[in-house]
Design an enzyme around this catalytic site. Structure first.
Site, PDB file in Angstrom:
ATOM      1  N   HIS A  24      -1.371   7.198   2.104  1.00  0.00           N
ATOM      2  CA  HIS A  24      -0.832   5.896   1.657  1.00  0.00           C
ATOM      3  C   HIS A  24      -0.222   6.083   0.279  1.00  0.00           C
ATOM      4  O   HIS A  24      -0.903   6.001  -0.744  1.00  0.00           O
ATOM      5  CB  HIS A  24      -1.962   4.857   1.644  1.00  0.00           C
ATOM      6  CG  HIS A  24      -1.514   3.459   1.324  1.00  0.00           C
ATOM      7  ND1 HIS A  24      -2.182   2.339   1.780  1.00  0.00           N
ATOM      8  CD2 HIS A  24      -0.474   2.989   0.597  1.00  0.00           C
ATOM      9  CE1 HIS A  24      -1.579   1.253   1.350  1.00  0.00           C
ATOM     10  NE2 HIS A  24      -0.531   1.618   0.603  1.00  0.00           N
ATOM     11  N   HIS A  26       3.589   5.224  -1.606  1.00  0.00           N
ATOM     12  CA  HIS A  26       4.980   4.735  -1.612  1.00  0.00           C
ATOM     13  C   HIS A  26       5.750   5.626  -2.570  1.00  0.00           C
ATOM     14  O   HIS A  26       5.451   5.620  -3.781  1.00  0.00           O
ATOM     15  CB  HIS A  26       5.034   3.281  -2.072  1.00  0.00           C
ATOM     16  CG  HIS A  26       4.218   2.342  -1.243  1.00  0.00           C
ATOM     17  ND1 HIS A  26       4.750   1.607  -0.213  1.00  0.00           N
ATOM     18  CD2 HIS A  26       2.886   2.048  -1.269  1.00  0.00           C
ATOM     19  CE1 HIS A  26       3.793   0.878   0.343  1.00  0.00           C
ATOM     20  NE2 HIS A  26       2.656   1.129  -0.269  1.00  0.00           N
ATOM     21  N   HIS A 204       0.365  -2.647   6.273  1.00  0.00           N
ATOM     22  CA  HIS A 204      -0.521  -3.152   5.235  1.00  0.00           C
ATOM     23  C   HIS A 204      -1.132  -4.445   5.779  1.00  0.00           C
ATOM     24  O   HIS A 204      -0.411  -5.344   6.240  1.00  0.00           O
ATOM     25  CB  HIS A 204       0.273  -3.487   3.968  1.00  0.00           C
ATOM     26  CG  HIS A 204       0.688  -2.304   3.158  1.00  0.00           C
ATOM     27  ND1 HIS A 204       1.387  -1.247   3.674  1.00  0.00           N
ATOM     28  CD2 HIS A 204       0.497  -2.023   1.832  1.00  0.00           C
ATOM     29  CE1 HIS A 204       1.612  -0.360   2.700  1.00  0.00           C
ATOM     30  NE2 HIS A 204       1.082  -0.809   1.574  1.00  0.00           N
ATOM     31  N   GLU A 207      -4.985  -6.613   2.443  1.00  0.00           N
ATOM     32  CA  GLU A 207      -4.954  -6.254   1.014  1.00  0.00           C
ATOM     33  C   GLU A 207      -5.186  -7.553   0.236  1.00  0.00           C
ATOM     34  O   GLU A 207      -6.218  -7.710  -0.413  1.00  0.00           O
ATOM     35  CB  GLU A 207      -3.606  -5.612   0.648  1.00  0.00           C
ATOM     36  CG  GLU A 207      -3.497  -5.206  -0.820  1.00  0.00           C
ATOM     37  CD  GLU A 207      -2.110  -4.662  -1.208  1.00  0.00           C
ATOM     38  OE1 GLU A 207      -1.126  -4.888  -0.464  1.00  0.00           O
ATOM     39  OE2 GLU A 207      -2.011  -4.016  -2.286  1.00  0.00           O
ATOM     40  N   ASP A 285      -1.399   4.934  -3.442  1.00  0.00           N
ATOM     41  CA  ASP A 285      -0.515   3.771  -3.264  1.00  0.00           C
ATOM     42  C   ASP A 285       0.757   3.904  -4.114  1.00  0.00           C
ATOM     43  O   ASP A 285       1.788   4.349  -3.606  1.00  0.00           O
ATOM     44  CB  ASP A 285      -1.282   2.479  -3.575  1.00  0.00           C
ATOM     45  CG  ASP A 285      -0.710   1.243  -2.892  1.00  0.00           C
ATOM     46  OD1 ASP A 285       0.255   1.372  -2.125  1.00  0.00           O
ATOM     47  OD2 ASP A 285      -1.236   0.139  -3.125  1.00  0.00           O
ATOM     48  N   ASP A 286       0.684   3.502  -5.372  1.00  0.00           N
ATOM     49  CA  ASP A 286       1.835   3.570  -6.293  1.00  0.00           C
ATOM     50  C   ASP A 286       1.331   4.163  -7.605  1.00  0.00           C
ATOM     51  O   ASP A 286       1.122   3.439  -8.590  1.00  0.00           O
ATOM     52  CB  ASP A 286       2.395   2.156  -6.523  1.00  0.00           C
ATOM     53  CG  ASP A 286       2.850   1.504  -5.233  1.00  0.00           C
ATOM     54  OD1 ASP A 286       3.933   1.860  -4.752  1.00  0.00           O
ATOM     55  OD2 ASP A 286       2.096   0.671  -4.694  1.00  0.00           O
TER      56      ASP A 286
HETATM   57  N1  ADE Z   1       4.786  -1.833  -1.728  1.00  0.00           N
HETATM   58  C1  ADE Z   1       4.429  -0.871  -2.583  1.00  0.00           C
HETATM   59  N2  ADE Z   1       3.120  -0.931  -2.822  1.00  0.00           N
HETATM   60  C2  ADE Z   1       2.613  -1.943  -2.078  1.00  0.00           C
HETATM   61  C3  ADE Z   1       1.328  -2.497  -1.889  1.00  0.00           C
HETATM   62  N3  ADE Z   1       0.238  -2.024  -2.492  1.00  0.00           N
HETATM   63  N4  ADE Z   1       1.208  -3.547  -1.067  1.00  0.00           N
HETATM   64  C4  ADE Z   1       2.273  -4.054  -0.450  1.00  0.00           C
HETATM   65  N5  ADE Z   1       3.502  -3.578  -0.599  1.00  0.00           N
HETATM   66  C5  ADE Z   1       3.679  -2.525  -1.407  1.00  0.00           C
HETATM   67 ZN    ZN Z   2       0.773   0.301  -0.198  1.00  0.00          ZN
END
Ligand code: ADE
Ligand code: ZN
Length: 341
Positions: A24, A26, A204, A207, A285-286
């Site tokens: 996971h 991005h 997703h 969350e 994630d990011d």
């Molecule tokens: N796009 C990038 N990161 C995300 C996240 N954690 N949840 C939803 N969309 C995303």
């Molecule tokens: Zn994500």
């Protein structure tokens, strides 16, 4: 302290070398402020920050939408195939340093095509870096194209049309962006179409959205994996179903903290997920926006939840078992974990 380790330092060293997969991530969320400035300069694009420190100071979010606003703005510096390559290569170098042996990367084509950057430009740069990492570092990969759920299903359908010439380089589709108010049911038809094309499907869910969204992802989108899934724990019948189906959850601890999905690391549900028998994994994630790559995520929960060596090994094993690798490749990676032990 810490089941199986003499000290926190020993546990950190164990995590550092533990072979793992990241499921996971991005790729646009791995854009570090330093590279953002470099690409802005290279492409003659103005950005509303005077320094790297100013960018980092702006990364204070109170929910998912706060983050998404700055994330879509940040990706505006990505213009050329080389930009996408450099972004992806930088992430893969970090992954390699974290003993990541396999990656399944998301990208958001609509975040680029909407601002006039061609689908081919984005995917060309990303896959060139993935190919290099496979050859140079032995890191295998899959690429997952996400649909932005705040846009329409028709827009997702048009994106799938654009992807058709590149299906040899795309392994799956996903669903990301603003969750609440955009349930999986909105994308039922385009996901059916993606599955009919032989693509893997993930979404997703849970969350910020309710357990009902996780049910929809399973029943209507027929997902192979749930991204996040935290709020599944509110629904005991859902947990039982996820356990019995062996469904993988791609959990992102530092993301959950930065987006206020959980109040503090000690309250993170990861340990409860493992104890319930859920196939949870740890991911970043990011990472540029949330303060750490995959090992930092393992460390944060290991410290806060006092995870044992057995828990950490389960997480690493789950990352391969829950991947889209072949059974033979999964077995090879699981054996490498055994050898590490
Ligand atoms: N796009 C990038 N990161 C995300 C996240 N954690 N949840 C939803 N969309 C995303
Ligand atoms: Zn994500």
């Amino acid at each position: 302290m810490t089941d199986g380790f003499a000290s926190a330092r020993e546990r950190a060293a164990f995590i550092a070398g533990l072979p793992k997969a990241e499921l996971h991530l991005h790729i646009e969320g791995s854009l570090e402020p330093e590279l953002m400035f470099e690409l802005a300069r290279r492409n003659g694009i103005a950005i509303p920050f005077a320094s790297v420190a100013e960018v980092r100071a702006a990364y204070a979010f109170s929910n998912l939408q706060d983050f998404l606003d700055i994330y879509y703005q940040g990706m505006g510096v990505l213009q050329t195939e080389q930009d996408f390559h450099d972004l992806t290569a930088a992430y893969l170098a970090r992954a390699n340093a974290d003993a990541v042996r396999h990656v399944e990367i998301f990208f958001d084509p609509q975040g680029h095509t909407e601002r006039g950057v061609a689908f081919a430009t984005a995917i060309g740069g990303i896959t060139r870096a993935l190919d290099d990492a496979r050859t140079r570092d032995g890191i295998s990969s899959r690429l997952i194209m996400c649909f932005l759920r705040h846009l329409s299903e028709a827009a997702a359908d048009a994106t799938l049309d654009e992807a058709l010439p590149f299906l040899d380089r795309i392994d799956g589709v996903g669903l990301d962006s603003s969750e609440v108010g955009h349930p999986p049911s909105k994308f039922e038809r385009v996901f059916a179409r993606a599955r009919a094309l032989g693509l893997k499907v993930v979404a997703h869910a849970g969350e910020e959205g309710p357990p009902a969204y996780v049910h929809e992802a399973l029943d209507l989108l027929k997902v192979d994996r749930i991204d996040h899934g935290n709020r599944s724990l509110e629904d005991a019948a859902l947990v039982a179903r996820l356990v019995s189906e062996g469904m993988t959850l791609t959990v992102c601890p530092l993301s959950n903290l930065k987006l206020c999905v959980v109040d503090d690391a000690a309250a993170h549900p990861l340990k409860a997920m493992l104890d319930a028998g859920l196939r949870a994994t740890v991911n970043s994630d990011d990472p540029s926006y949330f303060g750490g790559y995959v090992n930092a995520n393992y460390l944060a929960v290991a410290d806060a939840l006092d995870l044992s060596k057995a828990d950490l090994v389960t997480l690493a094993r789950n990352s391969f078992t829950g991947s889209f690798l072949s059974d033979g490749d999964k077995a090879k990676h699981l054996a490498a974990i055994d050898a590490y032990l």
